[in-house]
Design an enzyme around this catalytic site. Structure first.
Site, mmCIF file in Angstrom:
data_model
loop_
_atom_site.group_PDB
_atom_site.id
_atom_site.type_symbol
_atom_site.label_atom_id
_atom_site.label_comp_id
_atom_site.label_asym_id
_atom_site.label_seq_id
_atom_site.Cartn_x
_atom_site.Cartn_y
_atom_site.Cartn_z
ATOM 1 N NE ARG A 1 -12.738 41.691 23.215
ATOM 2 C CZ ARG A 1 -14.058 41.107 22.895
ATOM 3 N NH1 ARG A 1 -14.374 41.838 21.741
ATOM 4 N NH2 ARG A 1 -14.534 40.332 23.323
ATOM 5 N NE ARG B 1 -23.562 35.956 21.003
ATOM 6 C CZ ARG B 1 -22.721 36.843 21.448
ATOM 7 N NH1 ARG B 1 -23.458 37.982 21.589
ATOM 8 N NH2 ARG B 1 -21.474 37.189 21.953
ATOM 9 N NE ARG C 1 -15.792 40.327 27.020
ATOM 10 C CZ ARG C 1 -16.954 40.121 26.106
ATOM 11 N NH1 ARG C 1 -16.836 41.402 25.012
ATOM 12 N NH2 ARG C 1 -17.302 39.008 25.767
ATOM 13 C CE LYS D 1 -20.343 40.787 16.857
ATOM 14 N NZ LYS D 1 -19.238 39.854 17.176
ATOM 15 N NE ARG E 1 -16.879 34.975 23.953
ATOM 16 C CZ ARG E 1 -15.924 36.189 24.172
ATOM 17 N NH1 ARG E 1 -14.496 36.294 24.486
ATOM 18 N NH2 ARG E 1 -16.269 37.053 23.592
#
Ligand code: AMP
Length: 218
Positions: free
Chosen positions: A127, A88, A160, A13, A171
């Site tokens: 990432r 969310r 992260r 996203k 998550r």
């Protein structure tokens, strides 16, 4: 154009939002980016949000809704925006609608990034993020030119804290809990469009542009 990007962490996203934001010259509003910045700055919001974020849990609705409503007061979102990572929860979706209704505007399209578990794990574990300009890289699929440094601003990239394996699992569980109600919420409005988060950035971008054209949005 006013867009919402829905989908699991690692669906792509943020990357797609960056590309769309450059194309349509509208801001990419990521609640995750705003919260991470607040944590770095050590602001009151950052202090309240940090422990939830470290555990991979959702930051309370009141905090996040306030952030988004405040962000809308900036001039740059007047001509449209791309919301990434918000809403969310159903409460966030409802409060977003209230805030937009009060300005007489509405969301044009909600893009739901349906994504396979394999893609999610591979994307999140590779990432890397720029702490300064929030650019997103991937060690294999989209590496920076100079190892570990941002192409755009030269800052040192980082992984992260919540992209580590244990927190990723948490998550995803948190995400799955509210996925269905959010999808139903926007399906009932007739503005939900499912897209494949497994596609590469360019391919998905081209298919989105085609569908926006077909629907008369651009
Ligand atoms: P993201 O960058 O979207 O993956 O968000 C990172 C973390 O920020 C999430 O795991 C949550 O702890 C928090 N967060 C971001 N957006 C929201 C939201 N809309 N509601 C609650 N928490 C959020």
């Amino acid at each position: 154009m006013r867009l919402i990007l829905l989908g699991p962490p690692g669906a792509g996203k943020g990357t797609q939002a960056d590309v769309l934001s450059s194309k349509f010259k509208i801001p990419h509003i990521s609640t995750g980016d705003i919260l991470r910045e607040a944590v770095r700055e050590g602001s009151q919001i950052g202090k309240s949000a940090k422990s939830f974020m470290d555990r991979g849990e959702l930051v309370p609705d009141d905090i996040v809704i306030k952030i988004v409503v405040e962000r809308f007061t900036k001039k740059d979102s007047a001509g449209g925006f791309i919301l990434d990572g918000f809403p969310r929860t159903k409460r966030q979706a409802e409060d977003l609608d209230k805030a937009l209704n009060s300005k007489d505007i509405s969301i044009d399209r909600v893009l739901y990034f349906k994504t396979s578990p394999e893609t999610i794990i591979s994307r999140l574990s590779g990432r890397r993020i720029c702490p300064k300009c929030n650019a997103i890289y991937h060690i294999k699929n989209n590496p920076p030119q100079k190892d570990n440094f941002c192409d755009k601003c030269g800052a040192k990239l980082y992984q992260r804290e919540d992209d580590k394996e244990e927190t990723i699992k948490k998550r995803l569980k948190v995400y799955e809990k509210t996925e269905e109600e959010l999808i139903d919420y926007y399906k009932n409005r007739g503005i939900l469009k499912e897209v494949s988060g497994d596609l590469g950035v360019e391919k998905l971008f081209r298919s989105l542009i085609d569908s926006f054209k077909k629907d008369g949005l651009v």
